[in-house]
Design a protein around this motif. Structure first.
Motif, PDB file in Angstrom:
ATOM      1  N   ALA A 108       4.800   7.754  -0.141  1.00  0.00           N
ATOM      2  CA  ALA A 108       4.597   7.322   1.242  1.00  0.00           C
ATOM      3  C   ALA A 108       5.945   6.970   1.884  1.00  0.00           C
ATOM      4  O   ALA A 108       6.210   7.304   3.044  1.00  0.00           O
ATOM      5  CB  ALA A 108       3.665   6.117   1.282  1.00  0.00           C
ATOM      6  N   TRP A 109       6.801   6.334   1.102  1.00  0.00           N
ATOM      7  CA  TRP A 109       8.124   5.976   1.625  1.00  0.00           C
ATOM      8  C   TRP A 109       8.979   7.215   1.864  1.00  0.00           C
ATOM      9  O   TRP A 109       9.730   7.290   2.836  1.00  0.00           O
ATOM     10  CB  TRP A 109       8.844   5.024   0.661  1.00  0.00           C
ATOM     11  N   THR A 123       7.949   8.645   5.013  1.00  0.00           N
ATOM     12  CA  THR A 123       8.410   7.776   6.106  1.00  0.00           C
ATOM     13  C   THR A 123       9.896   8.030   6.382  1.00  0.00           C
ATOM     14  O   THR A 123      10.311   8.181   7.532  1.00  0.00           O
ATOM     15  CB  THR A 123       8.205   6.285   5.714  1.00  0.00           C
ATOM     16  N   LEU A 128       3.797   2.978   8.974  1.00  0.00           N
ATOM     17  CA  LEU A 128       5.054   2.331   8.581  1.00  0.00           C
ATOM     18  C   LEU A 128       6.246   2.797   9.439  1.00  0.00           C
ATOM     19  O   LEU A 128       7.011   1.981   9.949  1.00  0.00           O
ATOM     20  CB  LEU A 128       5.301   2.634   7.092  1.00  0.00           C
ATOM     21  N   GLN A 140       9.460  -5.349   0.568  1.00  0.00           N
ATOM     22  CA  GLN A 140       8.473  -4.826  -0.391  1.00  0.00           C
ATOM     23  C   GLN A 140       8.888  -5.132  -1.834  1.00  0.00           C
ATOM     24  O   GLN A 140       8.056  -5.446  -2.677  1.00  0.00           O
ATOM     25  CB  GLN A 140       8.271  -3.320  -0.198  1.00  0.00           C
ATOM     26  N   LYS A 151       0.839  -1.222   0.000  1.00  0.00           N
ATOM     27  CA  LYS A 151       0.000   0.000   0.000  1.00  0.00           C
ATOM     28  C   LYS A 151       0.865   1.259   0.000  1.00  0.00           C
ATOM     29  O   LYS A 151       0.350   2.365  -0.095  1.00  0.00           O
ATOM     30  CB  LYS A 151      -0.897   0.020   1.240  1.00  0.00           C
ATOM     31  N   HIS A 152       2.165   1.085   0.138  1.00  0.00           N
ATOM     32  CA  HIS A 152       3.047   2.265   0.229  1.00  0.00           C
ATOM     33  C   HIS A 152       3.762   2.508  -1.084  1.00  0.00           C
ATOM     34  O   HIS A 152       4.489   1.647  -1.576  1.00  0.00           O
ATOM     35  CB  HIS A 152       4.061   2.061   1.361  1.00  0.00           C
TER      36      HIS A 152
END
Ligand code: FES
Length: 321
Positions: free
Chosen positions: A15-16, A19, A108, A142, A10-11
């Motif tokens: 998104a990473w 994070t 995360l 991932q 989902k990332h």
């Protein structure tokens, strides 16, 4: 796919990136650059583009990709340049356990911090030294999948002598400049600098002249059969082709001494974005083209095991998904 694989899927790159920004505050100085470089070396958006392509082979050719770009083929070895690599066996086991027992709804970054803290307690070190490598483990799952991750040996790949160094010692060595001898301060053109291209190998250095570009300096290093080690290394340890910012072969990460390299000139800045390696307007970023960056002091770099030209392609995908 395990529930943990599904959670990670989902990332996306954004998104990473958020994070990583959160995590950087908790990462020791010794691994701040290294962690950012590792994430630049293994871009999620590129991996996903290859994975989702109906014809990955043609796409790889189109993007001129060469070398080892898949994390599944280098689960234990892609991160030896992180200080945290020395905790890899414990990190790998802890992340596997986290994945097997996965049921967390935490963001995360929080999950990474929790696992990093467990490992730090176990190996009796500071959490700031395990956060970067734990983030690397999550991203590796991932891209490689949990099954491949679990099947990797989980070995620490640096020798005991280097593994014993403290983070402060590593930082001191990175900051050191070559002495130019007595009256060295009078020298201008004759200054010589040392480039370290693997901090875990004492032989992995070459000397170069003041204001020479990193790739030019590397070409004089004939200490090993570089081509045998990596066919992209036609001359010295840094892979090169064009020497004019046209091919993207010579990209490197700068672990220490980024401030001692020349500012990114217009051509390097434009081309490095087209290649897809980094998207920034910073004058001294952590990712450089070795054929363009000229050195004014000793630096420590990392050479990625692959290269390609994918910036424009990924931008096109983003605009027309
Ligand atoms: S060697 Fe081609 S971009 Fe540097």
């Amino acid at each position: 796919m395990t529930p943990f694989d599904n959670f990670l899927a989902k990332h996306d790159e954004e998104a990473w990136s958020a994070t990583l920004t959160t995590l950087l505050r908790s990462i020791h100085e010794v691994d701040q650059n290294a962690t950012q470089i590792w994430f630049a070396f293994y871009p999620l958006a590129l991996f996903q583009a290859l994975q989702q392509s109906p014809d990955p082979e043609t796409l790889r050719q189109q993007l001129l990709m060469q070398g080892a770009y898949y994390l599944k083929d280098q689960i234990d070895s892609s991160h030896t340049f992180l200080y945290g690599h020395r905790y890899w066996p414990e990190v790998k086991k802890a992340v596997e356990q986290h994945a097997r027992e996965f049921g967390s709804a935490a963001p995360l970054a929080d999950q990474i911090l929790t696992v990093a803290e467990q490992v730090a307690r176990q190996v009796k070190t500071d959490k700031s030294l395990t956060v970067g490598i734990t983030a690397v483990a999550f991203m590796t799952i991932q891209q490689a999948g949990f099954e491949a991750f679990e099947n990797a040996a989980g070995k620490m790949l640096i020798d005991a002598g280097h593994a014993r160094k403290s983070p402060e010692q590593v930082l001191r060595e990175r900051a050191k400049d070559d002495s130019q001898g007595l009256l060295g301060f009078l020298r201008t053109v004759n200054k010589k600098w040392t480039v370290t291209f693997d901090e875990n190998d004492d032989r992995a250095t070459y000397r170069m002249n003041h204001v020479q570009d990193l790739a030019w300096g590397a070409a004089d290093d004939r200490s090993r059969n570089w081509r045998e080690i990596d066919p992209r290394r036609v001359e010295g340890p840094i892979p090169v082709e064009c020497r004019s910012a046209s091919c993207g072969t010579c990209w490197v990460g700068v672990l220490g001494g980024a401030e001692k390299l020349s500012d990114v000139a217009a051509r390097e800045g434009k081309k490095i974005k087209e290649f897809g390696y980094i998207d920034t307007t910073e004058p001294k970023p952590l990712i450089r083209l070795a054929c363009q960056a000229q050195t004014h002091g000793a630096v420590s770099i990392v050479i990625p095991p692959w290269n390609g030209v994918f910036g424009k392609y990924l931008k096109g995908l983003k605009n027309n998904p």
